[in-house]
Design a protein around this motif. Structure first.
Motif, PDB file in Angstrom:
ATOM      1  N   GLU A   1      -5.563  17.120  -8.346  1.00 43.62           N
ATOM      2  CA  GLU A   1      -5.792  18.434  -7.777  1.00 43.62           C
ATOM      3  C   GLU A   1      -6.393  19.356  -8.844  1.00 43.62           C
ATOM      4  O   GLU A   1      -6.132  19.191 -10.038  1.00 43.62           O
ATOM      5  CB  GLU A   1      -4.474  19.032  -7.264  1.00 43.62           C
ATOM      6  CG  GLU A   1      -3.919  18.319  -6.040  1.00 43.62           C
ATOM      7  CD  GLU A   1      -4.875  18.372  -4.860  1.00 43.62           C
ATOM      8  OE1 GLU A   1      -5.478  19.427  -4.630  1.00 43.62           O
ATOM      9  OE2 GLU A   1      -5.039  17.327  -4.183  1.00 43.62           O
ATOM     10  N   PRO A   2      -7.217  20.307  -8.422  1.00 44.99           N
ATOM     11  CA  PRO A   2      -7.784  21.247  -9.396  1.00 44.99           C
ATOM     12  C   PRO A   2      -6.690  22.024 -10.128  1.00 44.99           C
ATOM     13  O   PRO A   2      -5.671  22.382  -9.540  1.00 44.99           O
ATOM     14  CB  PRO A   2      -8.620  22.189  -8.519  1.00 44.99           C
ATOM     15  CG  PRO A   2      -8.877  21.432  -7.259  1.00 44.99           C
ATOM     16  CD  PRO A   2      -7.680  20.550  -7.055  1.00 44.99           C
ATOM     17  N   VAL A   3      -6.912  22.261 -11.410  1.00 41.75           N
ATOM     18  CA  VAL A   3      -5.961  23.031 -12.223  1.00 41.75           C
ATOM     19  C   VAL A   3      -6.597  24.381 -12.514  1.00 41.75           C
ATOM     20  O   VAL A   3      -7.546  24.490 -13.291  1.00 41.75           O
ATOM     21  CB  VAL A   3      -5.632  22.296 -13.541  1.00 41.75           C
ATOM     22  CG1 VAL A   3      -4.644  23.108 -14.369  1.00 41.75           C
ATOM     23  CG2 VAL A   3      -5.079  20.908 -13.253  1.00 41.75           C
TER      24      VAL A   3
ATOM     25  N   ASP B   1      -5.633  27.002 -14.126  1.00 42.53           N
ATOM     26  CA  ASP B   1      -5.495  27.638 -15.434  1.00 42.53           C
ATOM     27  C   ASP B   1      -6.087  26.800 -16.558  1.00 42.53           C
ATOM     28  O   ASP B   1      -5.844  27.055 -17.728  1.00 42.53           O
ATOM     29  CB  ASP B   1      -4.030  27.949 -15.731  1.00 42.53           C
ATOM     30  CG  ASP B   1      -3.151  26.685 -15.731  1.00 42.53           C
ATOM     31  OD1 ASP B   1      -3.669  25.605 -15.373  1.00 42.53           O
ATOM     32  OD2 ASP B   1      -1.958  26.801 -16.086  1.00 42.53           O
ATOM     33  N   SER B   2      -6.875  25.771 -16.207  1.00 43.54           N
ATOM     34  CA  SER B   2      -7.519  24.961 -17.245  1.00 43.54           C
ATOM     35  C   SER B   2      -8.708  25.721 -17.827  1.00 43.54           C
ATOM     36  O   SER B   2      -9.124  26.755 -17.310  1.00 43.54           O
ATOM     37  CB  SER B   2      -7.996  23.624 -16.666  1.00 43.54           C
ATOM     38  OG  SER B   2      -9.010  23.831 -15.706  1.00 43.54           O
ATOM     39  N   ALA B   3      -9.245  25.198 -18.943  1.00 38.51           N
ATOM     40  CA  ALA B   3     -10.416  25.823 -19.555  1.00 38.51           C
ATOM     41  C   ALA B   3     -11.533  25.938 -18.523  1.00 38.51           C
ATOM     42  O   ALA B   3     -11.762  25.026 -17.737  1.00 38.51           O
ATOM     43  CB  ALA B   3     -10.881  24.994 -20.747  1.00 38.51           C
ATOM     44  N   THR B   4     -12.238  27.058 -18.527  1.00 36.39           N
ATOM     45  CA  THR B   4     -13.233  27.329 -17.495  1.00 36.39           C
ATOM     46  C   THR B   4     -14.266  26.216 -17.386  1.00 36.39           C
ATOM     47  O   THR B   4     -14.617  25.773 -16.289  1.00 36.39           O
ATOM     48  CB  THR B   4     -13.946  28.664 -17.788  1.00 36.39           C
ATOM     49  OG1 THR B   4     -12.985  29.699 -17.842  1.00 36.39           O
ATOM     50  CG2 THR B   4     -14.960  28.975 -16.704  1.00 36.39           C
ATOM     51  N   ALA B   5     -14.773  25.733 -18.514  1.00 38.58           N
ATOM     52  CA  ALA B   5     -15.808  24.707 -18.495  1.00 38.58           C
ATOM     53  C   ALA B   5     -15.322  23.438 -17.811  1.00 38.58           C
ATOM     54  O   ALA B   5     -16.026  22.841 -16.989  1.00 38.58           O
ATOM     55  CB  ALA B   5     -16.269  24.404 -19.918  1.00 38.58           C
TER      56      ALA B   5
END
Length: 296
Positions: free
Chosen positions: A195-197, A199-203
């Motif tokens: 699943e998408p995270v 709060d991960s780094a934008t890139a």
């Protein structure tokens, strides 16, 4: 995500045959002609099987055998990955991802998991990049490091540790001879991606989790039933957003990120562009309330 109902996961064995090692050299012209001929015959066979026409199915089998069958197709597939034929498709993927991954601050090499469906080689560019923990599958693997497995029969993951950051479907979907199974295959990729995270780094968030998806150019440029806009509508309904794309003379490359909830609108096989020289490539996606039937 729970498994989808009323969508039988048919075997892909009647579609794209996998690779073998050390093929004899085949000219570019003969490679293209052989792949196209075997693709058409596999489709003819699948259509005959769907109609219960045993004679036509046997005739298609005979024509496939006369062309050398899976072995010749395997040679042609690997010839297409030679550097003098343009190299393997993961070269384009790494052109997109390497600048992001090199500055992402990932904690360790191989910290991203990749599932390569229809793998032909363990030494392609993404395998050698060091960024991925690779898992490779193919219908009839003849190489160490590639698991013999049908993606449509693969056991669904039970936790995030068994899921992947990226899936590669390079020149796989076009060899599935049934339009609804193509749709089911795209739908099934969602089950295997993390699943998408948020709060991960934008890139990284802009590129993962993702599906690397390669098709022959005529599938979207010269089909009665498919355009790039129509494909994007299908992918958007699955929750994918197009992050990158590139079209060459022969193939089209896409990177789709899993970024939104699944809506799964119905997409039937409907003529979008007329013309006697167009091909019949299509993708059928059934909504939850649709009756289970197949368009080819």
């Amino acid at each position: 995500m729970p498994a989808q109902k009323n969508r039988p996961n048919k075997s892909l064995a009647q579609g794209r045959p996998p690779g073998v090692q050390k093929p004899k050299s085949i000219s570019r012209k003969n490679t293209k002609a052989l792949i196209n001929s075997l693709h058409l015959l596999e489709k003819k066979k699948a259509q005959a099987k769907a109609k219960g026409d045993k004679a036509a199915e046997a005739a298609a089998d005979g024509e496939i055998a006369a062309l050398g069958g899976i072995e010749k197709y395997q040679q042609a597939s690997l010839q297409g990955q030679r550097n003098d034929r343009g190299g393997d498709s993961s070269r384009v993927l790494m052109e997109w991802l390497k600048p992001i991954l090199s500055t992402s601050g990932l904690p360790a090499a191989g910290s991203l998991r990749m599932l390569e469906v229809g793998a032909l080689s363990t030494t392609n560019i993404c395998s050698q990049s060091g960024f991925f923990d690779m898992e490779r599958i193919d219908l009839n693997s003849q190489s160490q490091g590639i698991l013999q497995q049908d993606f449509m029969q693969r056991q669904l993951p039970t936790n995030d540790a068994e899921r992947f950051d990226i899936i590669s479907l390079s020149l796989v979907l076009n060899f599935v001879p049934d339009a609804q199974v193509r749709g089911n295959m795209l739908l099934r990729t969602l089950e295997f991606l993390k699943e998408p995270v948020k709060d991960s780094a934008t890139a990284l968030r802009d590129f993962f989790p993702s599906l690397f998806f390669v098709l022959p150019k005529p599938c979207v440029s010269n089909s009665r039933y498919m355009t790039e806009e129509h494909l994007e509508s299908i992918m958007n309904s699955l929750g994918y957003t197009k992050a990158q794309s590139k079209m060459t003379q022969r193939v089209v490359y896409y990177l789709w990120t899993k970024s939104r909830p699944l809506t799964q609108t119905t997409f039937k096989k409907a003529e979008l562009l007329a013309g006697p020289s167009r091909n019949n490539f299509s993708i059928v996606l059934r909504g939850p309330s649709d009756e289970g039937h197949t368009d080819t």
